[in-house]
Design an enzyme around this catalytic site. Structure first.
Site, PDB file in Angstrom:
ATOM      1  CB  THR A  15      21.995  -4.495  27.792  1.00 21.51           C
ATOM      2  OG1 THR A  15      21.220  -5.011  26.711  1.00 21.51           O
ATOM      3  CG2 THR A  15      21.220  -4.591  29.078  1.00 21.51           C
ATOM      4  CG  ASP A  16      27.149  -4.638  26.315  1.00 27.48           C
ATOM      5  OD1 ASP A  16      26.472  -5.652  26.615  1.00 27.48           O
ATOM      6  OD2 ASP A  16      28.258  -4.399  26.833  1.00 27.48           O
ATOM      7  CB  ALA A  17      26.005  -7.120  21.563  1.00 26.45           C
TER       8      ALA A  17
END
Length: 113
Positions: A15-17
């Protein structure tokens, strides 16, 4: 030859942030399913390489509809191939993303128990 089902859990590394699956990881999930489908039929990527065979994707088009999120459990399925190399579908219940590869059609939707 029949299809193949690969459950994939979304981890933090996917995932991203914001906890949403980074776009290229859908393709990684689909590639894992393709590799496991081959393994189910007695082929490994290594044995194919040693035989001088490489399954190269040289064209790809992808459409993203909805995001998968951290801790989601995704179902990645291959479809019964009509021609070589094969058709693929990565599915997560509702369509999330679809990719058009030459001679393959992965799709993604939410799913799994």
């Amino acid at each position: 030859m029949t299809g193949f089902h690969l459950p994939v859990r979304v981890y933090i590394e996917d995932t991203d942030a914001g906890g949403i699956v980074y776009y290229v990881n859908y393709l990684k999930f689909m590639e894992r399913a393709r590799s496991e489908w081959l393994r189910q039929h007695g082929f490994t990527q290594r044995s194919l390489f040693e035989a001088g065979i490489q399954l190269v994707v040289h064209r790809l088009e992808c459409r993203y509809a909805k995001p998968a999120r951290l801790d989601d459990c995704l179902d990645v399925d291959t479809l019964k191939p009509r021609s070589w190399p094969m058709a693929l579908a990565a599915v997560l219940a509702d369509p999330l993303a679809s990719a058009q590869l030459q001679d393959a059609q992965p799709q993604a939707r939410r799913g799994c128990q």
